[in-house]
Enzyme design. Sequence first.
Site, PDB file in Angstrom:
ATOM      1  N   GLY A 107     -30.023  37.075  98.437  1.00  0.00           N
ATOM      2  CA  GLY A 107     -28.616  37.280  98.760  1.00  0.00           C
ATOM      3  C   GLY A 107     -28.395  37.394 100.265  1.00  0.00           C
ATOM      4  NE  ARG A 108     -31.418  41.909 101.573  1.00  0.00           N
ATOM      5  CZ  ARG A 108     -32.512  42.636 101.410  1.00  0.00           C
ATOM      6  NH1 ARG A 108     -33.014  43.313 102.422  1.00  0.00           N
ATOM      7  NH2 ARG A 108     -33.091  42.681 100.236  1.00  0.00           N
ATOM      8  CG  HIS A 167     -30.147  33.806  93.327  1.00  0.00           C
ATOM      9  ND1 HIS A 167     -30.920  34.855  93.736  1.00  0.00           N
ATOM     10  CD2 HIS A 167     -28.936  34.338  93.005  1.00  0.00           C
ATOM     11  CE1 HIS A 167     -30.206  35.984  93.661  1.00  0.00           C
ATOM     12  NE2 HIS A 167     -29.000  35.688  93.216  1.00  0.00           N
ATOM     13  CB  SER A 203     -36.955  47.694  92.440  1.00  0.00           C
ATOM     14  OG  SER A 203     -36.491  47.937  93.749  1.00  0.00           O
ATOM     15  NE  ARG A 260     -38.322  45.093  97.215  1.00  0.00           N
ATOM     16  CZ  ARG A 260     -37.610  45.758  96.311  1.00  0.00           C
ATOM     17  NH1 ARG A 260     -38.181  46.692  95.584  1.00  0.00           N
ATOM     18  NH2 ARG A 260     -36.333  45.486  96.130  1.00  0.00           N
ATOM     19  NE  ARG A 308     -34.698  49.325  96.772  1.00  0.00           N
ATOM     20  CZ  ARG A 308     -33.966  49.273  97.887  1.00  0.00           C
ATOM     21  NH1 ARG A 308     -34.113  50.177  98.815  1.00  0.00           N
ATOM     22  NH2 ARG A 308     -33.093  48.294  98.069  1.00  0.00           N
ATOM     23  NE  ARG A 359     -25.867  38.530  95.476  1.00  0.00           N
ATOM     24  CZ  ARG A 359     -26.769  39.291  96.106  1.00  0.00           C
ATOM     25  NH1 ARG A 359     -26.530  39.716  97.324  1.00  0.00           N
ATOM     26  NH2 ARG A 359     -27.880  39.636  95.505  1.00  0.00           N
ATOM     27  CD  GLU A 418     -55.194  48.358  98.919  1.00  0.00           C
ATOM     28  OE1 GLU A 418     -54.505  48.714  99.888  1.00  0.00           O
ATOM     29  OE2 GLU A 418     -56.031  49.110  98.373  1.00  0.00           O
ATOM     30  CG  LEU A 470     -51.497  30.628  88.608  1.00  0.00           C
ATOM     31  CD1 LEU A 470     -52.288  31.697  89.368  1.00  0.00           C
ATOM     32  CD2 LEU A 470     -50.414  30.052  89.531  1.00  0.00           C
ATOM     33  CG  ASP A 528     -35.253  42.237  97.316  1.00  0.00           C
ATOM     34  OD1 ASP A 528     -34.215  41.680  96.879  1.00  0.00           O
ATOM     35  OD2 ASP A 528     -35.272  43.415  97.686  1.00  0.00           O
ATOM     36  N   GLY A 529     -34.419  39.343  98.603  1.00  0.00           N
ATOM     37  CA  GLY A 529     -33.752  38.926  99.840  1.00  0.00           C
ATOM     38  C   GLY A 529     -32.981  37.616  99.744  1.00  0.00           C
TER      39      GLY A 529
HETATM   40  C1  IPE Z   1     -35.810  43.791  92.477  1.00  0.00           C
HETATM   41  O1  IPE Z   1     -34.894  43.424  93.456  1.00  0.00           O
HETATM   42  C2  IPE Z   1     -35.707  42.862  91.317  1.00  0.00           C
HETATM   43  C3  IPE Z   1     -36.141  41.490  91.570  1.00  0.00           C
HETATM   44  C4  IPE Z   1     -36.671  41.026  92.659  1.00  0.00           C
HETATM   45  C5  IPE Z   1     -35.955  40.599  90.469  1.00  0.00           C
HETATM   46  P1  IPE Z   1     -33.471  44.128  93.547  1.00  0.00           P
HETATM   47  O2  IPE Z   1     -32.786  43.518  94.714  1.00  0.00           O
HETATM   48  O3  IPE Z   1     -32.772  44.059  92.255  1.00  0.00           O
HETATM   49  O4  IPE Z   1     -33.867  45.642  93.825  1.00  0.00           O
HETATM   50  P2  IPE Z   1     -33.084  46.797  94.576  1.00  0.00           P
HETATM   51  O5  IPE Z   1     -31.731  46.884  93.959  1.00  0.00           O
HETATM   52  O6  IPE Z   1     -33.018  46.409  96.010  1.00  0.00           O
HETATM   53  O7  IPE Z   1     -33.943  48.004  94.367  1.00  0.00           O
HETATM   54  C1  IPE Z   2     -33.803  38.760  94.714  1.00  0.00           C
HETATM   55  O1  IPE Z   2     -32.839  38.603  95.700  1.00  0.00           O
HETATM   56  C2  IPE Z   2     -33.466  38.010  93.457  1.00  0.00           C
HETATM   57  C3  IPE Z   2     -32.985  38.856  92.364  1.00  0.00           C
HETATM   58  C4  IPE Z   2     -32.998  40.147  92.345  1.00  0.00           C
HETATM   59  C5  IPE Z   2     -32.469  38.171  91.194  1.00  0.00           C
HETATM   60  P1  IPE Z   2     -31.535  39.491  95.732  1.00  0.00           P
HETATM   61  O2  IPE Z   2     -30.487  38.795  94.936  1.00  0.00           O
HETATM   62  O3  IPE Z   2     -31.818  40.886  95.334  1.00  0.00           O
HETATM   63  O4  IPE Z   2     -31.154  39.419  97.271  1.00  0.00           O
HETATM   64  P2  IPE Z   2     -30.708  40.623  98.219  1.00  0.00           P
HETATM   65  O5  IPE Z   2     -31.707  41.724  98.039  1.00  0.00           O
HETATM   66  O6  IPE Z   2     -29.346  41.022  97.775  1.00  0.00           O
HETATM   67  O7  IPE Z   2     -30.737  40.046  99.594  1.00  0.00           O
HETATM   68 MG    MG Z   3     -32.453  42.520  96.332  1.00  0.00          MG
END
Ligand code: IPE
Ligand code: IPE
Ligand code: MG
Length: 249
Positions: free
Chosen positions: A30-31, A44, A203, A195, A201, A40, A214, A138, A27-28
Amino acid sequence: MTAAESPRLVQLRLNGAIPRHIAIIMDGNGRWAGERGLPRSAGHQAGMASVREVVEACIQTGVAVLTLFAFSQENWQRPAAEITALMALLEEYIAGEASELRDKGVAVRMLGDLDRLTPAARGAVDRIESTTAGGRALALNVCLSYGSRAELVRAARRLAERVRAGELEPGAIDEAALTAELYTAAWPDPDLLIRTSGEMRVSNFLLWQVAYAEFHVTPVLWPDFTREELFAAILDFQNRDRRFGRVST
Ligand code: IPE
Ligand code: IPE
Ligand code: MG
């Protein structure tokens, strides 16, 4: 410093107890892109390098199974342009990495509702699974169009069908029978769930399977997650007292 000389890698080998199965909510992205004034999709794209890093780190440390959350069922609600970019990236990853993954002995499986993918993406998925089948170093599971509740509903339906066909008594439905109908049936439950990006969370990821995993949450955004971060997560794991409801020994 080469990866082989990493003090963390040396330490975690000395400690022993390598998790057999690591699951990661990546996750993260986009940020990460937003902080740089980029779209965004650039986040990715940058996150692909982290996938490479963790795959190599798992092979280096002897982790047997790595399960990555790449695209959730809920992510279908994102803007069409972002979904298109993600699917293109999936195809790019497969085209660029399938043969290298095969050479490294990585067996790739894609888990989720794959019928929702475009025919091109679906074809790419079939290609990487068949190219890498039989890899022994793996098992790499990529959860794509995946939702844990949907996976559980699918499992319940499959059990019901077996009951209707007279193959199974309702009373014979136990935890093992349900586990056997999940996408993850072939692998042990995750020992460690990571995470990135600091979100506390799950998700809708592997709800059944993480019963005794863990959790390691790091503020690092996925594109900044390196092999060293994975080693740090394993060291954190090695300091946990896993009691499974019992008392410590
Ligand atoms: C969870 O991340 C899904 C993936 C990492 C693929 P999200 O960014 O979609 O989850 P929320 O919306 O923050 O819960
Ligand atoms: C995780 O990064 C990748 C996917 C869920 C596809 P995000 O796209 O959720 O990035 P944030 O959480 O918005 O930073
Ligand atoms: Mg996200």
